[in-house]
Design a protein around this motif. Structure first.
Motif, short mmCIF file in Angstrom:
data_model
loop_
_atom_site.label_atom_id
_atom_site.label_comp_id
_atom_site.label_asym_id
_atom_site.label_seq_id
_atom_site.Cartn_x
_atom_site.Cartn_y
_atom_site.Cartn_z
N GLU A 61 17.17 -25.42 -27.66
CA GLU A 61 18.02 -25.67 -28.82
C GLU A 61 18.75 -24.37 -29.18
N ALA A 63 20.80 -22.24 -31.60
CA ALA A 63 21.16 -22.14 -33.01
C ALA A 63 22.61 -21.68 -33.14
N ARG A 129 14.04 -21.91 -28.45
CA ARG A 129 15.19 -21.84 -29.34
C ARG A 129 15.92 -20.54 -29.08
N HIS A 156 8.40 -22.32 -28.27
CA HIS A 156 7.61 -23.13 -29.20
C HIS A 156 6.13 -22.79 -29.08
#
Length: 202
Positions: A61, A63, A129, A156
């Motif tokens: 992911e 940001a 992330r 994570h």
């Protein structure tokens, strides 16, 4: 001139002004504003270019990229010494932070087809992330683009380390037009994206 002719001339003046003023204003109108993108590859956001996405596919992911406040808008700017000059004829198609995020997301997805890369929120925690902070992004009138950034790859899994990196990039080229400025900006952002891809954990 007869009284009748003088009366007709007085009546014609407002009509003549009505025609002349718009023509004058049209002649003085500014050139149309052009909109520019960062030319990210044509890869749908959140899509893997090749291969099959399975529940086991690692998810990244991305940001939203952070930028200095004076840069994070739609204005195309160049630096002249300690002055920032905003273009009157060129604009980014979206906020620069969004365009930079799209470009980095697309480059990472293209370079790592074993990952599911997205800049959209996910229902489940992502495997990693990516957080990118651009502290400097300047294009000067003499045709030099400079970018300084740091980024973090945050797993994570709390047992894995967070990977921090920092780098600076430059690119030389023409900077006479808004299009030149857009190309230089894209070039240094692509260098950043390539460095992030190259350093991604296997």
């Amino acid at each position: 001139m007869t009284r009748r002719n003088r009366r007709m001339a007085r009546l014609a003046l407002p009509r003549l002004a009505f025609l002349v003023v718009p023509a004058f204003l049209a002649g003085c109108a500014s050139p149309p504003v052009r909109f520019y993108t960062l030319g990210a590859p044509a890869i749908a956001t959140g899509a893997v270019p090749t291969g099959i996405v399975t529940p086991a596919t690692p998810v990244v992911e991305v940001a939203r990229v952070t930028l200095p406040d004076y840069l994070d808008g739609q204005d195309i700017v160049v630096r002249a010494g300690n002055q920032i000059e905003r273009s009157a004829t060129g604009r980014w198609a979206s906020r620069l932070s969004l365009g930079a995020t799209d470009l980095i997301t697309a480059q990472l997805a293209r370079g790592r087809t074993d990952l599911f890369v997205t800049d959209q929120p996910q229902s489940l925690p992502a495997t990693w992330r990516l957080a990118v902070n651009i502290s400097r992004l300047d294009v000067t009138r003499d045709g030099t683009a400079s970018l300084e950034a740091d980024w973090s790859i945050i797993p994570h899994d709390a047992n894995l380390p967070i990977l921090h990196s920092r780098a600076a990039f430059t690119q030389a080229g023409a900077a006479a037009t808004d299009g030149d400025t857009a190309r230089l900006t894209q070039a240094v952002l692509e260098q950043l994206a390539e460095r992030i891809v190259a350093g991604w954990p296997r």
